[in-house]
Design a protein around this motif. Structure first.
Motif, PDB file in Angstrom:
ATOM      1  N   GLN A 168       0.333  -1.282  -0.173  1.00 22.58           N
ATOM      2  CA  GLN A 168      -0.400   0.203  -0.390  1.00 22.58           C
ATOM      3  C   GLN A 168       0.958   1.110  -0.056  1.00 22.58           C
ATOM      4  OE1 GLN A 168      -0.656  -2.192   2.172  1.00 22.58           O
ATOM      5  NE2 GLN A 168      -1.998  -3.733   1.090  1.00 22.58           N
ATOM      6  N   GLY A 169       2.751   0.738   0.488  1.00 22.16           N
ATOM      7  CA  GLY A 169       3.052   2.269  -0.097  1.00 22.16           C
ATOM      8  C   GLY A 169       2.946   3.201   1.644  1.00 22.16           C
ATOM      9  N   ARG A 170       1.781   2.350   2.693  1.00 17.88           N
ATOM     10  CA  ARG A 170       2.348   3.200   4.072  1.00 17.88           C
ATOM     11  C   ARG A 170       3.316   3.095   4.377  1.00 17.88           C
ATOM     12  NH1 ARG A 170      -1.169   1.830   7.486  1.00 17.88           N
ATOM     13  NH2 ARG A 170      -1.467   4.578   8.619  1.00 17.88           N
ATOM     14  N   LEU A 171       3.514   2.481   4.912  1.00 13.18           N
ATOM     15  CA  LEU A 171       4.951   1.667   5.529  1.00 13.18           C
ATOM     16  C   LEU A 171       5.903   1.540   5.160  1.00 13.18           C
ATOM     17  CD1 LEU A 171       2.702  -0.700   8.323  1.00 13.18           C
ATOM     18  CD2 LEU A 171       3.394   1.707   8.195  1.00 13.18           C
ATOM     19  N   LYS A 172       6.943   1.769   5.651  1.00 14.79           N
ATOM     20  CA  LYS A 172       8.882   2.414   4.458  1.00 14.79           C
ATOM     21  C   LYS A 172       8.222   0.604   4.491  1.00 14.79           C
ATOM     22  CE  LYS A 172      13.018   4.567   4.415  1.00 14.79           C
ATOM     23  NZ  LYS A 172      14.278   4.475   5.590  1.00 14.79           N
ATOM     24  N   ASN A 173       9.634  -0.124   3.174  1.00 15.17           N
ATOM     25  CA  ASN A 173      10.024  -1.370   2.792  1.00 15.17           C
ATOM     26  C   ASN A 173      11.488  -1.618   3.773  1.00 15.17           C
ATOM     27  OD1 ASN A 173       8.053  -1.815   1.434  1.00 15.17           O
ATOM     28  ND2 ASN A 173       9.268  -1.239  -0.635  1.00 15.17           N
ATOM     29  N   GLN A 174      12.020  -3.136   4.378  1.00 13.80           N
ATOM     30  CA  GLN A 174      13.415  -3.192   4.948  1.00 13.80           C
ATOM     31  C   GLN A 174      13.660  -4.093   4.274  1.00 13.80           C
ATOM     32  OE1 GLN A 174      15.655  -3.102   6.862  1.00 13.80           O
ATOM     33  NE2 GLN A 174      15.076  -2.110   8.441  1.00 13.80           N
ATOM     34  N   ARG A 175      14.698  -4.321   3.438  1.00  8.45           N
ATOM     35  CA  ARG A 175      16.105  -4.995   2.970  1.00  8.45           C
ATOM     36  C   ARG A 175      16.096  -5.955   4.165  1.00  8.45           C
ATOM     37  NH1 ARG A 175      18.982  -2.301  -2.347  1.00  8.45           N
ATOM     38  NH2 ARG A 175      17.136  -2.209  -3.162  1.00  8.45           N
ATOM     39  N   GLU A 176      16.750  -5.493   4.902  1.00  9.94           N
ATOM     40  CA  GLU A 176      17.982  -6.601   6.361  1.00  9.94           C
ATOM     41  C   GLU A 176      16.102  -6.679   7.116  1.00  9.94           C
ATOM     42  OE1 GLU A 176      21.807  -4.290   6.565  1.00  9.94           O
ATOM     43  OE2 GLU A 176      20.001  -2.797   6.569  1.00  9.94           O
ATOM     44  N   LEU A 177      15.766  -7.396   6.901  1.00 10.46           N
ATOM     45  CA  LEU A 177      14.288  -7.773   7.779  1.00 10.46           C
ATOM     46  C   LEU A 177      14.629  -8.013   9.137  1.00 10.46           C
ATOM     47  CD1 LEU A 177      11.453  -7.936   8.916  1.00 10.46           C
ATOM     48  CD2 LEU A 177      11.363  -9.909   7.906  1.00 10.46           C
ATOM     49  N   GLY A 178      16.104  -9.062   9.364  1.00 12.87           N
ATOM     50  CA  GLY A 178      16.121 -10.252  10.469  1.00 12.87           C
ATOM     51  C   GLY A 178      16.824  -8.463  11.071  1.00 12.87           C
ATOM     52  N   PRO A 179      17.821  -8.583  10.798  1.00 14.87           N
ATOM     53  CA  PRO A 179      18.403  -7.277  11.890  1.00 14.87           C
ATOM     54  C   PRO A 179      17.649  -6.199  12.222  1.00 14.87           C
ATOM     55  CG  PRO A 179      19.748  -8.073  10.109  1.00 14.87           C
ATOM     56  CD  PRO A 179      18.838  -8.373   9.457  1.00 14.87           C
ATOM     57  N   ALA A 180      16.817  -6.063  11.393  1.00 12.11           N
ATOM     58  CA  ALA A 180      16.107  -4.741  11.882  1.00 12.11           C
ATOM     59  C   ALA A 180      14.926  -6.151  13.097  1.00 12.11           C
ATOM     60  CB  ALA A 180      14.821  -4.751  11.014  1.00 12.11           C
ATOM     61  N   TYR A 181      15.128  -6.913  13.249  1.00  9.30           N
ATOM     62  CA  TYR A 181      13.906  -7.393  14.263  1.00  9.30           C
ATOM     63  C   TYR A 181      14.249  -7.558  15.341  1.00  9.30           C
ATOM     64  CZ  TYR A 181      10.242 -10.819  15.270  1.00  9.30           C
ATOM     65  OH  TYR A 181       9.020 -11.147  16.689  1.00  9.30           O
ATOM     66  N   ALA A 182      15.279  -8.404  15.235  1.00 11.87           N
ATOM     67  CA  ALA A 182      16.551  -9.031  16.356  1.00 11.87           C
ATOM     68  C   ALA A 182      16.448  -7.112  16.781  1.00 11.87           C
ATOM     69  CB  ALA A 182      17.820  -9.266  15.669  1.00 11.87           C
ATOM     70  N   GLY A 183      17.239  -6.117  16.187  1.00 11.66           N
ATOM     71  CA  GLY A 183      16.836  -5.160  17.320  1.00 11.66           C
ATOM     72  C   GLY A 183      15.612  -4.258  18.070  1.00 11.66           C
ATOM     73  N   MET A 184      14.599  -4.410  17.123  1.00 10.12           N
ATOM     74  CA  MET A 184      13.107  -4.413  17.600  1.00 10.12           C
ATOM     75  C   MET A 184      13.153  -5.125  19.492  1.00 10.12           C
ATOM     76  SD  MET A 184      10.829  -3.209  15.205  1.00 10.12           S
ATOM     77  CE  MET A 184      10.680  -4.758  14.320  1.00 10.12           C
ATOM     78  N   VAL A 185      13.915  -6.254  19.122  1.00 14.40           N
ATOM     79  CA  VAL A 185      13.430  -6.767  20.565  1.00 14.40           C
ATOM     80  C   VAL A 185      15.150  -6.351  21.526  1.00 14.40           C
ATOM     81  CG1 VAL A 185      14.260  -9.770  21.634  1.00 14.40           C
ATOM     82  CG2 VAL A 185      12.637  -9.076  18.897  1.00 14.40           C
ATOM     83  N   SER A 186      15.788  -6.498  20.875  1.00 14.27           N
ATOM     84  CA  SER A 186      16.672  -5.560  21.797  1.00 14.27           C
ATOM     85  C   SER A 186      16.935  -4.329  22.840  1.00 14.27           C
ATOM     86  CB  SER A 186      18.036  -5.664  21.040  1.00 14.27           C
ATOM     87  OG  SER A 186      19.039  -7.054  21.172  1.00 14.27           O
ATOM     88  N   ARG A 187      15.842  -3.711  21.805  1.00 10.94           N
ATOM     89  CA  ARG A 187      15.970  -2.341  21.729  1.00 10.94           C
ATOM     90  C   ARG A 187      14.261  -2.284  23.344  1.00 10.94           C
ATOM     91  NH1 ARG A 187      17.880   2.156  19.510  1.00 10.94           N
ATOM     92  NH2 ARG A 187      16.882   4.328  20.417  1.00 10.94           N
ATOM     93  N   ILE A 188      13.598  -3.845  23.092  1.00 15.46           N
ATOM     94  CA  ILE A 188      13.137  -3.673  24.227  1.00 15.46           C
ATOM     95  C   ILE A 188      13.598  -4.281  25.654  1.00 15.46           C
ATOM     96  CG2 ILE A 188      11.045  -5.086  25.295  1.00 15.46           C
ATOM     97  CD1 ILE A 188       9.551  -3.476  23.288  1.00 15.46           C
TER      98      ILE A 188
END
Length: 400
Positions: A168-188
């Motif tokens: 839909q173009g509302r949200l920004k795409n992400q090529r590095e999905l795995g590192p981004a997800y791991a980073g979100m968990v670490s931020r929590i």
């Protein structure tokens, strides 16, 4: 199940077949007379704050959190607004709180950092008062983005997985999905560490009951070979009625009251939180709810089991603003037996979770009388939801 109905159960003590917020419409509001755990605790003398995602009423509706017991709120009212990690604004009670550097195409201020800091400030200001803090971060969740200092340590260590593309173009795409997800968990992890350090600093950590949980099961799609094992090997994931969609950890910490390092096999769910919090506070829970206090289980005492637990996720028609006239996807657990309707109007499946945690062996054909009886109980456990009232969204284009 999914965000909004799970949070409605958490707040009201009603299961997802009785709470009136049944799906992720997101702006459909609580009505003025519907009481929440914040109402109960505020009446008992607690100062109340919510920082993060609400999902039970958008701006200019009857369902906003400051009309349902919360003294302070900073965050996202609508669950789809909460998909933005770098929104142009959050809500600070009824006002827009604009975030520095997030006008297009800027992505400077991470929303969860703001919400977390406001939560810590709430604790500092209420260190001498009884308080209830509902800290509802929006990560890990799509849109899968996190500041570089959290993402960089995982590049080359965690597989990228499939590229996340928002059609839909509302949200920004992400090529590095795995590192981004791991980073979100670490931020929590870092947010939790900061909260615990603050509680220790003000000598509150020994007298604060903390719960940590999730509003639904994990997701598996897009990740390389289910790299994160988000559902611990259970069948299904978020939006399904299998254990992978509805079973989540519940971690509780209360030094001197809850034994450290212990686990409990007692089965409970979000409707139980309101009556549990009420009993801890010496308050009375509203009549007619589905939840029961699990304080005995938390304290290591004998706890009566639920006769049954119920979940559903009906389909919503945005054109008619009503739910489809069909038997919804649903599940019920009674003891170790669980009946599942995996799709609307589908035949039910039957599982014995004691012998089949992964729900691989459907017993409906082998135990037709049990399946038929539990199907009748499943269909009788719900009420018809009211028509949803979805207002216009002033934040719909609030992406950075």
């Amino acid at each position: 199940v999914v965000c909004a109905p799970s949070r409605s159960s958490l707040m009201t003590g009603l299961h997802t077949g009785h709470t009136h917020i049944r799906c992720n419409v997101g702006g459909a509001p609580l009505l003025p007379e519907e009481r929440t755990v914040a109402n109960v605790l505020k009446d008992a003398g607690y100062n109340t704050g919510l920082f993060g995602k609400w999902g039970l009423g958008d701006i200019n509706t009857t369902g906003v959190p400051w009309k349902h017991g919360f003294d302070e709120f900073v965050g996202f009212l609508h669950q789809a607004h909460a998909h933005f990690q770098y929104p142009r604004f959050l809500y600070d009670n009824g006002k827009e709180l604009h975030l520095k550097g997030n006008d297009r195409p800027g992505r400077q201020t991470y929303a969860n950092d703001v919400m977390n800091e406001r939560a810590l400030d709430f604790v500092r200001r209420n260190k001498s008062n009884p308080f209830y803090l509902y800290l509802s971060w929006t990560v890990p969740h799509f849109e899968p983005h996190v500041p570089e200092d959290s993402m960089a340590p995982y590049r080359g260590r965690v597989p990228n997985g499939e590229e996340y593309v928002n059609k839909q173009g509302r949200l920004k795409n992400q090529r590095e999905l795995g590192p981004a997800y791991a980073g979100m968990v670490s931020r929590i992890d870092n947010y939790v560490a900061a909260l615990m350090a603050l509680l220790r600093e003000h000598k509150l950590d020994e007298d604060t009951l903390i719960f940590f949980t999730s509003d639904n099961g994990g997701v598996m799609g897009n990740f390389h070979n289910d790299y994160f094992v988000n559902t611990a090997g259970l069948r299904g994931q978020k939006t399904t009625m299998y254990e992978g969609g509805i079973r989540v950890p519940m971690i509780a910490r209360w030094p001197g009251k809850i034994a450290a390092g212990k686990t409990s096999n007692h089965v409970w769910y979000f409707p139980d939180f309101l009556p549990t919090a009420a009993e801890v506070a010496g308050a009375k829970a509203p009549a007619g709810i589905d939840g029961v206090s699990v304080l005995p289980a938390l304290l290591g005492k004998q706890q009566k089991a639920h006769e049954s637990l119920y979940w559903e996720l009906p389909r919503y028609d945005a054109q008619t603003k009503s739910f489809r006239k069909e038997k919804p996807m649903a599940a019920m657990r009674r003891g170790t037996m669980k009946v599942v309707r995996p799709k609307p109007d589908a035949a039910v499946e039957l599982y014995d979770l004691a012998a089949d945690r992964g729900e691989k062996s459907d017993l409906a054909a082998k135990m037709p009388d049990v399946a038929r009886r539990m199907e009748q109980q499943l269909d009788g456990a719900r009420t018809e939801p009211r028509q949803q009232d979805e207002p216009p969204h002033p934040w719909w284009e609030a992406r950075s």
